[in-house]
Design an enzyme around this catalytic site. Structure first.
Site, short mmCIF file in Angstrom:
data_model
loop_
_atom_site.label_atom_id
_atom_site.label_comp_id
_atom_site.label_asym_id
_atom_site.label_seq_id
_atom_site.Cartn_x
_atom_site.Cartn_y
_atom_site.Cartn_z
N ALA A 178 53.00 11.38 -17.96
CA ALA A 178 52.84 12.67 -18.63
C ALA A 178 52.60 12.47 -20.12
O ALA A 178 52.81 11.40 -20.67
CB ALA A 178 54.09 13.52 -18.40
N GLY A 214 53.82 10.36 -14.09
CA GLY A 214 52.84 11.26 -13.51
C GLY A 214 51.61 10.56 -12.99
O GLY A 214 50.93 11.05 -12.09
N GLU A 274 52.52 9.64 -9.60
CA GLU A 274 52.55 10.87 -8.80
C GLU A 274 51.13 11.32 -8.45
O GLU A 274 50.88 11.82 -7.35
CB GLU A 274 53.30 11.95 -9.57
CG GLU A 274 54.81 11.66 -9.63
CD GLU A 274 55.57 12.61 -10.52
OE1 GLU A 274 56.62 13.12 -10.07
OE2 GLU A 274 55.14 12.86 -11.67
N GLU A 278 61.18 8.04 -15.36
CA GLU A 278 61.60 9.27 -16.03
C GLU A 278 63.07 9.29 -16.43
O GLU A 278 63.45 9.96 -17.41
CB GLU A 278 61.29 10.48 -15.14
CG GLU A 278 59.83 10.90 -15.11
CD GLU A 278 58.98 10.10 -14.16
OE1 GLU A 278 57.80 10.44 -13.97
OE2 GLU A 278 59.49 9.11 -13.58
#
Length: 260
Positions: free
Chosen positions: A68, A113, A116, A136
């Site tokens: 992210a 991310g 992901e 994270e």
């Protein structure tokens, strides 16, 4: 065609029915607004084009996507943070739709991310130097764009917890051994292998491929007898649509099938 105002994501058709989506936001393909908006536009184009197999790759050496946009996340309030998360989850859910056949080509880092995003794809091809992780907890967060749900389904609860609780990075050979990666190739060859796989999948029946994905996904949620019943229903639907009959006749007649 790609939006010329968004340079973070581009896409082009590289073979009949095969679309390549390329992430290109230096230095590390952080999944901020530019990439989210670019992926949204690419998926809109994909929806308009119809029956397309997709390869998601990166133009940034050493990175698939490094996670992210932490700089953006650190500067927003809770409401804006949730809105950002919703937009990222939304585009990954669209990518993960069982009607799509998508392949992530990973050379380099796929973290947070970025992992992901790769897990939202149907299949993952990795170069030998790729590394994967969900770090994270180091930021006081959890994987919030599907990581806590998709990773255990791929590698099992224990291995998923080991990766997420320790925030460790997993090298490509281990990722392949535990089922996080479906194909392991020489470093720098992930995109080439993913495109080759996409072309091969284009020779198959798309309704049959979609039925396989739906049925396998249902196996995680249904008791075994209900799963068997769902399998039968999917197979029956392929016969009723004529797709199975075309495949069987083509085999008997020794010709390429003319699938939908």
């Amino acid at each position: 065609m790609p939006d010329p105002s968004n340079t973070a994501v581009s896409w082009n058709r590289v073979a009949d029915g095969v679309l390549r989506i390329t992430l290109e936001r230096p230095p590390a393909n952080a999944l901020g607004r530019p990439i989210i908006e670019g992926l949204t536009a690419a998926l809109d184009a994909l929806d308009a084009a119809g029956n397309i197999t997709v390869v998601v790759t990166s133009a940034i050496p050493g990175f698939f996507a490094a996670g992210a946009d932490i700089k953006h996340m650190s500067s927003v309030d809770a409401e804006s943070f949730m809105a950002y998360g919703d937009s990222l989850r939304g585009v990954l859910d669209r990518l993960a739709a069982p009607s799509r056949i998508t392949i992530a080509a990973v050379d380099g880092l796929a973290l947070g991310g970025g992992l992901e995003l790769a897990m939202a794809c149907t299949l993952r091809v990795a170069g030998a130097g790729a590394r994967f992780g969900l770090p994270e907890v180091k930021l006081g967060l959890i994987p919030g764009a599907g990581g806590t749900q998709r990773l255990p389904r791929l590698v099992g609860r224990g291995r998923a917890l080991d990766m997420m609780l320790t925030a460790r990075q997993v090298a490509a050979p281990e990722a392949h051994a535990i089922g996080l990666v479906d194909r392991l190739v020489e470093g720098g060859k992930a995109e080439q292998e993913a495109l080759k796989l996409a072309v091969k999948l284009r020779t198959m029946s798309l309704p049959a491929l979609q039925a396989v994905i739906r049925t396998v996904d249902a196996s995680f949620d249904l008791p075994l007898p209900e799963g068997f019943a769902y399998e039968v229903a999917q197979e029956q639907a392929l016969f009723e649509s004529g797709e199975a009959k075309e495949g069987l006749m083509a085999f008997l007649e020794k010709r390429p099938p003319n699938f939908v």
